[in-house]
Scaffold this motif. Structure first.
Motif: not given
Length: 297
Positions: A102, A182, A185-186, A189, A196, A247
């Motif tokens: 990432n 990322n 969402y990350n 989450s 998600y 995530s």
């Protein structure tokens, strides 16, 4: 082909397992509990289409990468420097180092630390470690890789192993597109501990995600990054294609581990400050994740 996976967690075990299943000589560099389970029973590759015990090598020692033609670097962004230093003495001059990480800075950092050829890859896979030596695959699995001296051979090897692989001249843009996903969402989450699909149903969530994405896009524009495709559509698609996925930040937080948030929303905040782009939504998510992490670290 001999392939070594440095940092065989959910991502590394999936791709290493797929290559081993296709007949390649694969060694996973992983934590002791995973190594013990894999040496005893093989790697359990639990996917949407099959569930098999795959036989391959595993070790806790970086020296096990010796002799590998391809190194998949799958460590957290926080561990990039230490991983490079650990494997450096054991790499052949013609080894290709492929970053499956990432963030947007890892391949650049690996090039600074290693004389071998380094290529970046963008990873789109939903997977988790369901237990020692047990990888559970929730969906997708494609890779986008940078051109390199061995990219055609590597791409064919991956495709033949069941991994959809594309070679792109704009991996930087693709990495930034993944970064935007990322960032959207990350953290949410992680803070909610929701997958998600359920996350996006929450009140105000899609509007909050819109604020985060807008800031990311503004920073990317100031950086001179051209992102391929429709980023907004890609953000929506994540919840549709990976509804049950938590995530990586959520998984780290649940285990009391340090996350990569400094290299996700935190990077947007840093680059925004440097470029004069306001990033209040990303800053708030970064601060909240760091606060929760501080309770357990």
């Amino acid at each position: 082909m001999k392939v070594a996976v440095m940092g065989a967690g959910a991502v590394g075990c999936y791709y290493g397992g797929m290559l081993a299943r296709a007949g390649h000589e694969v060694v996973l560099i992983a934590r002791a509990q995973h190594v013990e389970a894999i040496e005893r029973d093989g790697l359990r590759l639990d996917t949407q289409t099959f569930d098999e015990q795959v036989r391959l090598s595993a070790s806790t020692e970086a020296s096990a990468v010796h002799g590998a033609k391809l190194i998949l670097v799958c460590v957290k962004s926080t561990d990039t420097d230490s991983a490079a230093q650990a494997i450096a003495p054991y790499l052949a001059a013609d080894t290709l180092v492929l970053s499956l990480q990432n963030g947007v800075e890892n391949a650049v950092r690996l090039r600074e630390l290693l004389p071998q050829e380094v290529a970046a890859a963008v990873v789109y896979v939903a997977s988790e470690m369901a237990g020692p030596g047990h990888i559970r695959h929730h969906g997708r699995g494609e890779l986008v890789i940078e051109p390199s001296s061995a990219s055609e051979e590597i791409a064919k090897t991956l495709r033949d192993a069941g991994v959809p692989t594309e070679i792109s001249d704009n991996v930087r843009g693709a990495l930034w597109s993944k970064l935007v996903l990322n960032c959207a969402y990350n953290a949410l989450s992680a803070l909610s501990q929701m997958p998600y699909g359920k996350l996006v149903q929450g009140e105000g969530v899609t509007h909050a995600m819109r604020d985060v994405v807008d800031e990311c896009m503004a920073v990317a524009k100031a950086e001179g990054v051209t992102m391929p495709g429709d980023v907004d559509a890609a953000v929506r698609r994540i919840a549709e294609t990976m509804p049950n996925q938590f995530s990586s930040t959520a998984q780290d937080m649940a285990r009391g581990k340090r996350s990569e948030i400094d290299h996700l929303n935190g990077l947007i905040v840093r680059r925004g400050e440097a470029l004069g782009v306001p990033t209040p939504a990303n800053r708030m998510l970064h601060v909240l994740v760091k606060l929760v992490e501080s309770r357990t670290n």
